[in-house]
Design an enzyme around this catalytic site. Structure first.
Site, PDB file in Angstrom:
ATOM      1  N   SER A   3       2.767  -2.289  -8.454  1.00  0.00           N
ATOM      2  CA  SER A   3       3.315  -1.798  -7.176  1.00  0.00           C
ATOM      3  C   SER A   3       3.814  -0.362  -7.289  1.00  0.00           C
ATOM      4  CB  SER A   3       4.491  -2.675  -6.731  1.00  0.00           C
ATOM      5  OG  SER A   3       4.103  -4.021  -6.668  1.00  0.00           O
ATOM      6  N   SER A  11       9.240  -5.449 -13.091  1.00  0.00           N
ATOM      7  CA  SER A  11      10.210  -6.381 -13.672  1.00  0.00           C
ATOM      8  C   SER A  11      10.265  -6.226 -15.188  1.00  0.00           C
ATOM      9  CB  SER A  11       9.832  -7.825 -13.346  1.00  0.00           C
ATOM     10  OG  SER A  11       9.867  -8.035 -11.965  1.00  0.00           O
ATOM     11  N   GLU A  32      -0.267 -15.113 -11.405  1.00  0.00           N
ATOM     12  CA  GLU A  32       1.073 -14.815 -10.884  1.00  0.00           C
ATOM     13  C   GLU A  32       1.400 -15.719  -9.699  1.00  0.00           C
ATOM     14  OE1 GLU A  32       1.531 -10.692  -9.854  1.00  0.00           O
ATOM     15  OE2 GLU A  32       3.700 -10.886  -9.612  1.00  0.00           O
TER      16      GLU A  32
HETATM   17  C1  LIG Z   1      11.635 -10.051  -7.567  1.00  0.00           C
HETATM   18  C2  LIG Z   1      10.432  -9.154  -7.515  1.00  0.00           C
HETATM   19  C3  LIG Z   1       9.773  -8.822  -8.691  1.00  0.00           C
HETATM   20  C4  LIG Z   1       8.657  -7.981  -8.643  1.00  0.00           C
HETATM   21  N1  LIG Z   1       8.064  -7.633  -9.828  1.00  0.00           N
HETATM   22  C5  LIG Z   1       6.994  -6.800  -9.829  1.00  0.00           C
HETATM   23  C6  LIG Z   1       6.404  -6.382 -11.053  1.00  0.00           C
HETATM   24  O1  LIG Z   1       6.839  -6.765 -12.142  1.00  0.00           O
HETATM   25  N2  LIG Z   1       5.368  -5.517 -10.994  1.00  0.00           N
HETATM   26  C7  LIG Z   1       4.855  -5.066  -9.807  1.00  0.00           C
HETATM   27  O2  LIG Z   1       3.885  -4.324  -9.831  1.00  0.00           O
HETATM   28  N3  LIG Z   1       5.415  -5.424  -8.615  1.00  0.00           N
HETATM   29  C8  LIG Z   1       6.471  -6.277  -8.606  1.00  0.00           C
HETATM   30  N4  LIG Z   1       7.065  -6.645  -7.417  1.00  0.00           N
HETATM   31  C9  LIG Z   1       6.580  -6.053  -6.172  1.00  0.00           C
HETATM   32  C10 LIG Z   1       5.806  -7.005  -5.284  1.00  0.00           C
HETATM   33  O3  LIG Z   1       4.535  -7.265  -5.786  1.00  0.00           O
HETATM   34  C11 LIG Z   1       5.746  -6.345  -3.892  1.00  0.00           C
HETATM   35  O4  LIG Z   1       7.070  -6.313  -3.392  1.00  0.00           O
HETATM   36  C12 LIG Z   1       4.866  -7.096  -2.925  1.00  0.00           C
HETATM   37  O5  LIG Z   1       3.515  -6.993  -3.316  1.00  0.00           O
HETATM   38  C13 LIG Z   1       5.012  -6.571  -1.479  1.00  0.00           C
HETATM   39  O6  LIG Z   1       4.829  -5.203  -1.429  1.00  0.00           O
HETATM   40  P1  LIG Z   1       5.910  -4.235  -0.738  1.00  0.00           P
HETATM   41  O7  LIG Z   1       7.262  -4.585  -1.293  1.00  0.00           O
HETATM   42  O8  LIG Z   1       5.435  -2.853  -0.889  1.00  0.00           O
HETATM   43  O9  LIG Z   1       5.934  -4.661   0.781  1.00  0.00           O
HETATM   44  P2  LIG Z   1       4.873  -4.208   1.905  1.00  0.00           P
HETATM   45  O10 LIG Z   1       3.492  -4.408   1.396  1.00  0.00           O
HETATM   46  O11 LIG Z   1       5.251  -2.866   2.397  1.00  0.00           O
HETATM   47  O12 LIG Z   1       5.156  -5.288   3.025  1.00  0.00           O
HETATM   48  C14 LIG Z   1       6.235  -5.158   3.972  1.00  0.00           C
HETATM   49  C15 LIG Z   1       6.097  -6.266   4.983  1.00  0.00           C
HETATM   50  O13 LIG Z   1       4.859  -6.121   5.707  1.00  0.00           O
HETATM   51  C16 LIG Z   1       4.091  -7.314   5.618  1.00  0.00           C
HETATM   52  N5  LIG Z   1       2.678  -6.988   5.508  1.00  0.00           N
HETATM   53  C17 LIG Z   1       2.111  -6.033   4.725  1.00  0.00           C
HETATM   54  N6  LIG Z   1       0.773  -6.038   4.874  1.00  0.00           N
HETATM   55  C18 LIG Z   1       0.480  -7.030   5.740  1.00  0.00           C
HETATM   56  C19 LIG Z   1      -0.729  -7.541   6.301  1.00  0.00           C
HETATM   57  N7  LIG Z   1      -1.930  -7.035   5.952  1.00  0.00           N
HETATM   58  N8  LIG Z   1      -0.643  -8.573   7.170  1.00  0.00           N
HETATM   59  C20 LIG Z   1       0.562  -9.120   7.506  1.00  0.00           C
HETATM   60  N9  LIG Z   1       1.736  -8.672   7.030  1.00  0.00           N
HETATM   61  C21 LIG Z   1       1.706  -7.641   6.158  1.00  0.00           C
HETATM   62  C22 LIG Z   1       4.572  -8.006   4.358  1.00  0.00           C
HETATM   63  O14 LIG Z   1       4.327  -9.408   4.421  1.00  0.00           O
HETATM   64  C23 LIG Z   1       6.052  -7.663   4.353  1.00  0.00           C
HETATM   65  O15 LIG Z   1       6.756  -8.576   5.186  1.00  0.00           O
HETATM   66  C24 LIG Z   1       8.175  -7.483  -7.415  1.00  0.00           C
HETATM   67  C25 LIG Z   1       8.837  -7.831  -6.224  1.00  0.00           C
HETATM   68  C26 LIG Z   1       9.951  -8.650  -6.260  1.00  0.00           C
HETATM   69  C27 LIG Z   1      10.655  -9.001  -4.982  1.00  0.00           C
END
Ligand SMILES: Cc1cc2nc3c(=O)[nH]c(=O)nc-3n(C[C@H](O)[C@H](O)[C@H](O)COP(=O)(O)OP(=O)(O)OC[C@H]3O[C@@H](n4cnc5c(N)ncnc54)[C@H](O)[C@@H]3O)c2cc1C
Length: 377
Positions: free
Chosen positions: A125, A161, A245
């Site tokens: 991410s 993480s 995952e």
């Molecule tokens: C506890 C935790 C641990 C994590 N650990 C890691 C890690 O170790 N390595 C890593 O790389 N990442 C990690 N992540 C990141 C995680 O993979 C991302 O938070 C996740 O993929 C969502 O991306 P974003 O936060 O950018 O949200 P966004 O993609 O910006 O999404 C924001 C909102 O929009 C919605 N949305 C987005 N696109 C769509 C769509 N096409 N259709 C409908 N709704 C949509 C989503 O559902 C969400 O509600 C972690 C996250 C958490 C919470």
């Protein structure tokens, strides 16, 4: 291995765990303590051979079906000897690393991970790329002066993480040019986190366990032989890794949730606030999840490839976990709101279950489009 052999493996492991006390020491309550305890447990399991089963011999394992890994995870985390978070990283990262890494690299590195000497993290991410992972912008540029031997990486990852405790990172980068279709423009590397130019900054979290970090890459030089797969294979690597995952790493988390459910039952019995119907609904959600996850573990053990079907496991996990902690909030008045307890920490962390590993909305889209063939909305 037959189911009898698996049962025998489990009973031998249980006997060994009974004889070898790995109970976390009192000072292991912090995140640092969890990581220390995880390393201690891994070392002991490795020395006795237990956590080498289910991993291929060419990567330092002792062979046997993947189901043996699930048995070890369930027993260790279900007994609360290790926290489910750090434990799950093994199952998330290692199978795909082994599939894509040059053979020598996997043989050298996997034993370090299994033996607790190292921890690895997942650099996917970015601030602008979560659900839309293919838009990532961290760039790896071939250093032409190196005769094709090195790449230089610049960019930023976020929500990584355990990066602050990790020695290595599986990193997705962009290598293609503007003309290259997104899904052929991504390349994965296995990076040493002590390479000059890497800065790791932990982020504060609302539940007080600061598990994830921002990771910055400024002119970080990496050898081409640290590439996982070929240039452009990174998207396929991500598609292969994400099902782990979203499914197999849940098995030990479910064991943990069951152990917490048992605790809740004994507390509410003492308080006299037990509501059979609330507890029954939680049990149903946990049991549904466990049945689904069991089928997934067996499919994996039988050599099936995990794919979009694991989005079902992810949706069930997020629902069950949140329903369980919502019930904790309802049945233990003021504990979540006012007390600095593990229940409060876990309640807050459960909110992340609909985000990590792919959000609930995105999982439902995958189920609708790829499993039910419903087309775009
Ligand atoms: C506890 C935790 C641990 C994590 N650990 C890691 C890690 O170790 N390595 C890593 O790389 N990442 C990690 N992540 C990141 C995680 O993979 C991302 O938070 C996740 O993929 C969502 O991306 P974003 O936060 O950018 O949200 P966004 O993609 O910006 O999404 C924001 C909102 O929009 C919605 N949305 C987005 N696109 C769509 C769509 N096409 N259709 C409908 N709704 C949509 C989503 O559902 C969400 O509600 C972690 C996250 C958490 C919470």
């Amino acid at each position: 291995m037959t189911s009898t052999d698996t049962a025998e493996f489990r009973s031998d492991l249980r006997a060994w765990l009974d004889d070898n006390d790995l109970t976390p020491p009192p000072d292991s309550h912090s995140l640092e303590g969890h990581i220390r305890q995880f390393a201690r447990v891994q070392r002991a399991l490795y020395d006795a051979g237990w956590n080498r089963y289910g991993w291929p011999e060419h990567a330092g394992g002792l062979g046997g079906p993947a189901i043996l890994r699930a048995v070890v995870g369930e027993e260790v985390v279900g007994r609360r000897l290790a926290e489910p978070g750090p434990y799950s990283m093994l199952e998330v990262l290692t199978p795909t690393m082994i599939d894509y890494a040059p053979a020598g690299l996997a043989a050298e590195m996997v034993p370090k991970l299994l033996s607790g000497e190292e921890l690895w993290c997942q650099g996917f991410s970015e601030p602008g790329s979560g659900s839309d992972l293919a838009s990532l912008t961290t760039r790896a540029t071939l250093d032409t002066d190196s005769g094709g031997q090195r790449y230089v990486i610049n960019g930023q990852k976020v929500w990584t993480s355990f990066a602050q405790f990790s020695q290595r990172c599986i990193l997705l980068t962009r290598t293609g040019d503007a003309e290259t279709p997104n899904h052929q423009a991504i390349t994965a590397f296995f990076i040493d986190l002590d390479t000059p130019g890497i800065t790791v900054r932990p982020l504060r979290t609302m539940h007080g366990v600061d598990e994830f970090c921002e990771v910055y890459f400024d002119d970080v030089v990496v050898d081409a032989d640290r590439m996982l797969g070929k240039p452009g294979d990174g998207w396929q690597l991500a598609m292969d890794l994400l099902p782990y995952e979203r499914s197999s790493c849940f098995w030990q988390r479910i064991a943990y949730l069951y152990s917490r459910f048992d605790e809740l039952i004994s507390i509410v019995k003492g308080l006299g606030t037990a509501s059979d119907s609330d507890l029954g609904e939680v049990y149903l959600a946990l049991h549904t999840l466990r049945c689904r996850s069991r089928a997934t573990q067996h499919r994996l053990a039988d050599g099936h490839r995990l794919g979009p079907d694991t989005s079902i496991d992810k949706v069930l996990l997020a629902n069950a976990e949140q329903q369980f902690y919502d019930t904790v909030r309802d049945l233990l008045p003021s504990v979540i709101e006012l007390e600095d307890s593990d229940w409060r920490t876990e309640y807050l962390y459960s909110r992340a279950a609909t985000i990590y590993g792919g959000t609930a909305e995105v999982q439902r889209n995958i189920i609708a489009r790829r499993l039910l063939d419903l087309g775009k909305e």
